[in-house]
Design an enzyme around this catalytic site. Structure first.
Site, PDB file in Angstrom:
ATOM      1  CG  ASN A   1       0.931  46.966  40.906  1.00  0.00           C
ATOM      2  OD1 ASN A   1       1.856  46.538  40.241  1.00  0.00           O
ATOM      3  ND2 ASN A   1      -0.278  47.162  40.406  1.00  0.00           N
TER       4      ASN A   1
ATOM      5  CD  GLU B   1      -4.744  45.673  40.809  1.00  0.00           C
ATOM      6  OE1 GLU B   1      -4.470  46.739  40.239  1.00  0.00           O
ATOM      7  OE2 GLU B   1      -5.507  44.819  40.312  1.00  0.00           O
TER       8      GLU B   1
ATOM      9  CB  CYS C   1       1.508  51.406  45.518  1.00  0.00           C
ATOM     10  SG  CYS C   1      -0.096  52.198  45.329  1.00  0.00           S
TER      11      CYS C   1
ATOM     12  CD  GLU D   1       5.117  53.630  43.465  1.00  0.00           C
ATOM     13  OE1 GLU D   1       4.934  54.445  42.543  1.00  0.00           O
ATOM     14  OE2 GLU D   1       4.295  52.727  43.742  1.00  0.00           O
TER      15      GLU D   1
ATOM     16  CB  CYS E   1      -0.560  57.025  44.040  1.00  0.00           C
ATOM     17  SG  CYS E   1      -0.269  56.003  45.503  1.00  0.00           S
TER      18      CYS E   1
ATOM     19  CB  CYS F   1       3.472  55.884  46.753  1.00  0.00           C
ATOM     20  SG  CYS F   1       2.777  54.225  46.597  1.00  0.00           S
TER      21      CYS F   1
END
Length: 160
Positions: free
Chosen positions: A62, A64, A73, A75, A112, A115
């Site tokens: 990930n 940010e 993210c 994934e 999430c 994803c």
């Protein structure tokens, strides 16, 4: 009115040692990727690793950004990179390891919603499921033989 019942089956392993060797290797790659995460705001580090049918393993972490939600993210970082680098390769398995830098994370952390949608897109694109393995920093590992178990009503190209 008609009632629809949705059921899913997932496998839960007590720890990494119960997994097949190739999946343990994939989880280890996800763990190394997790160490490269850039998460100064959430302090929540995630690593993902994808095994492709050409034998390549693509990883992502990930990333940010101070301008939430501009980050990405792990994934999606991995799946989009795999799709860009090897557009014809099928995605066979994905391993995900997630954990907080502020609290112990011992329960499995699934992808999430965003994803899940991205992984679903690749299952539809390749017309084949992607095995998913996910966990916290330590402890149990969950296996799903397809993203469809985690997102039963997918939004895909057939509705456009």
């Amino acid at each position: 009115m008609k009632e629809v019942k949705i059921e899913t089956t997932l496998q839960v392993f007590d720890d990494l040692k119960e997994l097949p060797e190739d999946v343990q290797n994939l989880m280890n790659k996800a763990s190394v990727a997790r160490d490269k995460a850039y998460a100064p705001y959430s302090k929540f580090l995630v690593g993902a690793a994808i095994l492709l049918d050409n034998g390549e393993i693509i990883t992502g972490s990930n990333q940010e950004n101070a301008s939430y939600p501009s980050g990405l993210c792990a994934e999606r970082t991995a799946i989009y990179y795999a799709g860009a680098k090897y557009p014809k390769a099928k995605h066979l398995k994905m391993a995900i390891i997630a954990g907080s830098q502020t609290n112990p994370t011992t329960t499995p952390i699934p992808p999430c919603g965003a994803c899940r949608q991205a992984i679903s897109e690749y299952e539809v694109k390749q017309d084949a499921p992607i095995e998913l393995y996910f966990m916290g920093e330590t402890g149990k590992v969950v296996r799903s033989n397809s993203l469809a178990n985690l997102l039963p009503f997918i939004f895909d190209k057939t509705v456009l």
